[in-house]
Design a protein around this motif. Structure first.
Motif, PDB file in Angstrom:
ATOM      1  N   THR A   1      12.569  25.368  35.108  1.00  0.00           N
ATOM      2  CA  THR A   1      11.875  24.273  34.433  1.00  0.00           C
ATOM      3  C   THR A   1      10.458  24.225  34.999  1.00  0.00           C
ATOM      4  O   THR A   1      10.260  24.051  36.201  1.00  0.00           O
ATOM      5  N   ALA A   2       9.493  24.443  34.141  1.00  0.00           N
ATOM      6  CA  ALA A   2       8.110  24.566  34.612  1.00  0.00           C
ATOM      7  C   ALA A   2       7.640  23.278  35.282  1.00  0.00           C
ATOM      8  O   ALA A   2       7.889  22.176  34.805  1.00  0.00           O
TER       9      ALA A   2
ATOM     10  N   VAL B   1       5.952  25.607  20.958  1.00  0.00           N
ATOM     11  CA  VAL B   1       5.032  25.602  22.099  1.00  0.00           C
ATOM     12  C   VAL B   1       4.929  24.185  22.670  1.00  0.00           C
ATOM     13  O   VAL B   1       4.847  23.203  21.929  1.00  0.00           O
ATOM     14  N   CYS B   2       4.961  24.129  23.997  1.00  0.00           N
ATOM     15  CA  CYS B   2       4.772  22.851  24.687  1.00  0.00           C
ATOM     16  C   CYS B   2       3.299  22.455  24.600  1.00  0.00           C
ATOM     17  O   CYS B   2       2.410  23.225  24.979  1.00  0.00           O
TER      18      CYS B   2
ATOM     19  N   HIS C   1       8.308  18.574  29.160  1.00  0.00           N
ATOM     20  CA  HIS C   1       7.660  19.311  28.067  1.00  0.00           C
ATOM     21  C   HIS C   1       7.446  18.441  26.844  1.00  0.00           C
ATOM     22  O   HIS C   1       8.084  17.412  26.661  1.00  0.00           O
TER      23      HIS C   1
ATOM     24  N   THR D   1      11.070  30.547  37.492  1.00  0.00           N
ATOM     25  CA  THR D   1      11.011  29.130  37.139  1.00  0.00           C
ATOM     26  C   THR D   1      11.984  28.830  36.019  1.00  0.00           C
ATOM     27  O   THR D   1      11.939  29.446  34.961  1.00  0.00           O
TER      28      THR D   1
ATOM     29  N   ASP E   1      15.626  30.329  27.980  1.00  0.00           N
ATOM     30  CA  ASP E   1      15.012  31.646  28.197  1.00  0.00           C
ATOM     31  C   ASP E   1      15.962  32.798  27.902  1.00  0.00           C
ATOM     32  O   ASP E   1      15.964  33.809  28.599  1.00  0.00           O
TER      33      ASP E   1
ATOM     34  N   CYS F   1       5.940  19.723  33.633  1.00  0.00           N
ATOM     35  CA  CYS F   1       6.463  19.396  32.308  1.00  0.00           C
ATOM     36  C   CYS F   1       7.784  18.647  32.371  1.00  0.00           C
ATOM     37  O   CYS F   1       8.277  18.215  31.326  1.00  0.00           O
TER      38      CYS F   1
ATOM     39  N   CYS G   1       1.799  22.230  28.486  1.00  0.00           N
ATOM     40  CA  CYS G   1       1.579  23.397  29.344  1.00  0.00           C
ATOM     41  C   CYS G   1       1.443  24.700  28.566  1.00  0.00           C
ATOM     42  O   CYS G   1       1.162  25.742  29.153  1.00  0.00           O
TER      43      CYS G   1
ATOM     44  N   LYS H   1       3.776  26.393  27.195  1.00  0.00           N
ATOM     45  CA  LYS H   1       4.929  27.281  27.302  1.00  0.00           C
ATOM     46  C   LYS H   1       5.543  27.512  25.923  1.00  0.00           C
ATOM     47  O   LYS H   1       5.731  26.581  25.150  1.00  0.00           O
ATOM     48  N   LYS H   2       5.843  28.741  25.669  1.00  0.00           N
ATOM     49  CA  LYS H   2       6.427  29.117  24.381  1.00  0.00           C
ATOM     50  C   LYS H   2       7.929  29.339  24.538  1.00  0.00           C
ATOM     51  O   LYS H   2       8.369  30.065  25.423  1.00  0.00           O
ATOM     52  N   GLU H   3       8.690  28.666  23.671  1.00  0.00           N
ATOM     53  CA  GLU H   3      10.150  28.803  23.685  1.00  0.00           C
ATOM     54  C   GLU H   3      10.560  29.568  22.422  1.00  0.00           C
ATOM     55  O   GLU H   3      10.093  29.276  21.326  1.00  0.00           O
TER      56      GLU H   3
END
Length: 674
Positions: A313-314, A365-366, A343, A311, A269, A317, A369, A371-373
């Motif tokens: 680590t979500a 993107v995961c 993830h 968060t 992040d 995932c 979930c 989630k966008k990295e």
């Protein structure tokens, strides 16, 4: 895991006459240097060096009292004094893994082991007191260096891009670390500066994986980007610090690596804010605030002010996730475990395209979930074309030049200052007209000509320049203009004669310039003609052989003032009409007289005149044209009159100056060989 990518820039180098060029490659070492030539002191390219395969065992000389031997893969340098050149060793560079500098050697030159691709260890005896720039530049396999304990400085780029060096023990007497000295040493894990170090140059340790950093006790200055692109979360800056330049300490990453030839910082992040510990009110605190980093006053108490939980680590995932909150005052973090499933990220894709001026980003993107990295990609920078002149400068107006980015089309422009010029004022009496085709004002050093046209029944009586009569002519030219001038032309009616009479004498100089050391005028220096009216019929008679100049250039410049001087001629012929005219109208002409060798025309021959002549010669040899020179200056500098301005002319001018300083009476005839 998000990766933040930054470009490392390609570099060209020139050192002590050696030209090196960075060569891009997609192999393990993406950049290497190759030697493309050697320059002499006068800047002439002598030869191109190419590496040649040789046998594994070899030896040779590398200094006045230094020799080298290669046994297997070990290179030993022994003897006494300085190693002045490693050119004879460079052909063996691909065979060298270990270098040993034995006791007695005192210094190593620039580029000594530049780009030795297999070099792994370097050991220096304590007799070594100095090393050169680019010593082990781009030695990608170098793991270990044993420094001489008597070194006080690590020069610029000495160990640039030594990417296998995991640890570093610096000499205890070290005081200065040069620009880019250990840049791009990405394997480096920890770093401790000796207590005597006071100056760390720009980019000195840029790009590394250092997690613990000790800056010693005496550090005063830290250059721009010196510890940027690193992995330490916290660093204590000693109270001796005076100056910390832009981005000297930046955000921290989990890891730093080279990816596709670019330096990349990896983190979750985004990069973390580094915590700086230092004295309250010090340069350390000022820098931390200006750079947006955390700061803790050394020795003071601190109560955490926790921010909101975030968060890390979500959940869902990863098998065991976590969340973190950060103290807004010091950057300390508190972590709490939360359930996680792991993830399932897809491939990296461009999110924001990179431009010449703005950073871009990549994202993935995961699949579980969503989630966008994101990881940042640094801007590429403009690739400018050469400057192109779009508006030529004049003496009245500025010019303009432009260059264009070959990638994005952006245009950058600069103003070219207007040329130096001088106004020429010219007028005439009734009876004719004067005109010119030249620009007015005229550019400094240019020539300015007026055309003179008498009306029917009139003729030119005189041309007066700056109050000095120049005689009559149908045109007049000011050469090598260096000041404003005033020209006035007078016309008179053509007299009606009924007898033979001289009505005008014209003098045409045959030389552009005379020199003050000349002791006489030559018969060939002037063409003198008389205009004879015989019952109204005008004829021109050459009377040059019957005229003798009074005095000489030497006598006319006895007052050591140079420029336009008036020469008076004595008529010795037997033409009655000319004799009568001369009695009332002396034969005179204004001629330019200068002192040979006095290039700046200040009335003295000085060392600066010799230096000017040498620069003109070097400009001719190097084709650089950095020394502006007028035609007159060029003639004054060419004292021997042979092959234009050469180094010999500069030597003769300097010898003339030295003779004068020593109280002698210098003479060109004695100084310049016949």
């Amino acid at each position: 895991m998000v990766k933040y990518r930054y470009h490392s820039q390609s570099v060209l180098y020139f050192e002590r006459g050696i030209i090196m060029q960075a060569v891009n490659s997609k192999k393990k070492n993406p950049r290497r240097l190759r030697t493309v030539g050697i320059l002499t002191a006068s800047g002439i390219l002598l030869q191109t060096l190419c590496a040649m395969p040789v046998s594994a065992d070899a030896s040779g000389s590398c200094g006045d009292n230094a020799v080298w031997t290669l046994t297997g893969t070990t290179l030993k340098i022994s003897g006494t004094g300085a190693v002045t050149s490693t050119a004879s060793i460079s052909t063996q560079s691909s065979n060298v893994k270990d270098v040993v500098i034995e006791n007695g050697i005192t210094s190593l030159p620039n580029n000594a082991f530049n780009a030795y691709s297999k070099l792994e260890t370097l050991k220096m005896a304590d007799s070594v007191t100095s090393i050169g720039k680019y010593l082990c530049y781009n030695c990608g396999a170098l793991k270990s260096v044993r420094f001489s304990d008597n070194l006080t400085e690590i020069p610029a780029s000495s160990f640039y891009s030594c990417r296998s060096m995991e640890s570093l023990t610096l000499p205890s007497k070290l005081t200065k670390i040069g620009n880019s000295a250990f840049q791009n040493n990405i394997a480096l894990q920890s770093l401790k500066l000796p207590d005597g170090v006071i100056d760390v140059g720009s980019y000195a340790f840029y790009g590394n994986n250092v997690r613990t950093l000790d800056l010693g006790k005496s550090l005063q200055t830290i250059g721009a980007h010196a510890f940027d692109m690193s992995c330490f979360e916290k660093v204590t800056i000693p109270p001796t610090i005076v100056s910390i330049e832009n981005a000297a300490i930046g955000l921290y990453f989990l890891t730093v690596e080279f990816l596709n030839g670019r330096l990349v910082g990896n983190s979750y992040d985004g990069p973390g804010k580094t915590t700086i510990v230092g004295a309250a009110g010090s340069a350390a605190e000022t820098y931390a605030k200006s750079a947006g980093l955390y700061f803790i006053a050394e020795g003071g108490s601190h109560t955490h002010t926790w921010g909101a939980w975030k968060t890390e680590t979500a959940a869902g995932c990863e098998t065991e996730g976590s969340r973190v909150r950060t103290c807004t005052g010091c950057g300390a973090q508190e972590t709490e475990t939360i359930p996680a499933t792991g993830h399932n990220f897809g491939e990296w894709k461009t999110d924001i395209p990179v431009t010449c001026e703005t950073n871009g980003s990549e994202a993935r993107v995961c699949a579980n979930c969503g989630k966008k990295e994101t990881r940042f990609v640094a801007s590429t920078g403009h690739k400018w074309s050469d400057w192109s002149v779009t508006v030529q400068p004049t003496v009245s107006n500025d010019g303009k030049k432009e260059r264009k980015c070959e990638k994005c089309g952006s245009v950058e422009s600069e103003t070219i200052p207007k040329l130096i010029g001088y106004a020429i004022t010219f007028s005439c009496s009734s009876g004719g007209t004067v005109s010119t085709k030249d620009p007015n004002p005229i550019e400094a050093g240019g020539n300015f000509t007026i055309q003179i046209t008498p009306n029917d029944g009139y003729m030119v009586s005189d041309i007066v320049v700056d109050g000095v009569s120049q005689g009559a002519a149908n045109s007049y030219t000011l050469n090598n203009v260096s000041a404003p001038h005033t020209i006035y032309v007078s016309f008179v009616p053509i007299p009606v004669v009924v007898t033979k009479k001289c009505v005008q004498i014209n003098i045409v100089p045959q030389k552009a310039v005379w020199y003050s050391h000349e002791t006489e005028f030559s018969q060939k220096d002037f063409v003198i003609s008389a205009v004879i009216s015989d019952n109204g019929n005008l004829t021109t008679v050459d009377i040059s052989n019957a005229c003798r100049a009074n005095g000489s250039p030497l006598s006319l410049t006895a007052d050591r003032k140079y420029g336009i001087k008036t020469v008076t001629f004595q008529y010795t012929g037997n033409d009655q009409a000319v004799s009568e005219y001369v009695q009332a109208n002396p034969i005179q002409a204004g001629i330019p007289i200068y002192m040979l060798g006095d290039v700046d025309q200040n009335g003295n021959i000085e060392a600066s005149d010799a230096n000017f002549a040498l620069n003109v010669y070097l400009d001719f040899i190097l084709q650089t044209h950095e020394t502006p020179v007028t035609d007159t200056q060029y003639m004054l500098a060419d004292v021997d009159g042979i092959d234009g301005v050469t180094a010999k002319d500069a030597m003769y001018i300097l010898e003339f100056f030295v003779e004068a300083v020593n109280g002698n009476q210098p003479s060109w005839s004695k100084i310049i060989p016949s």
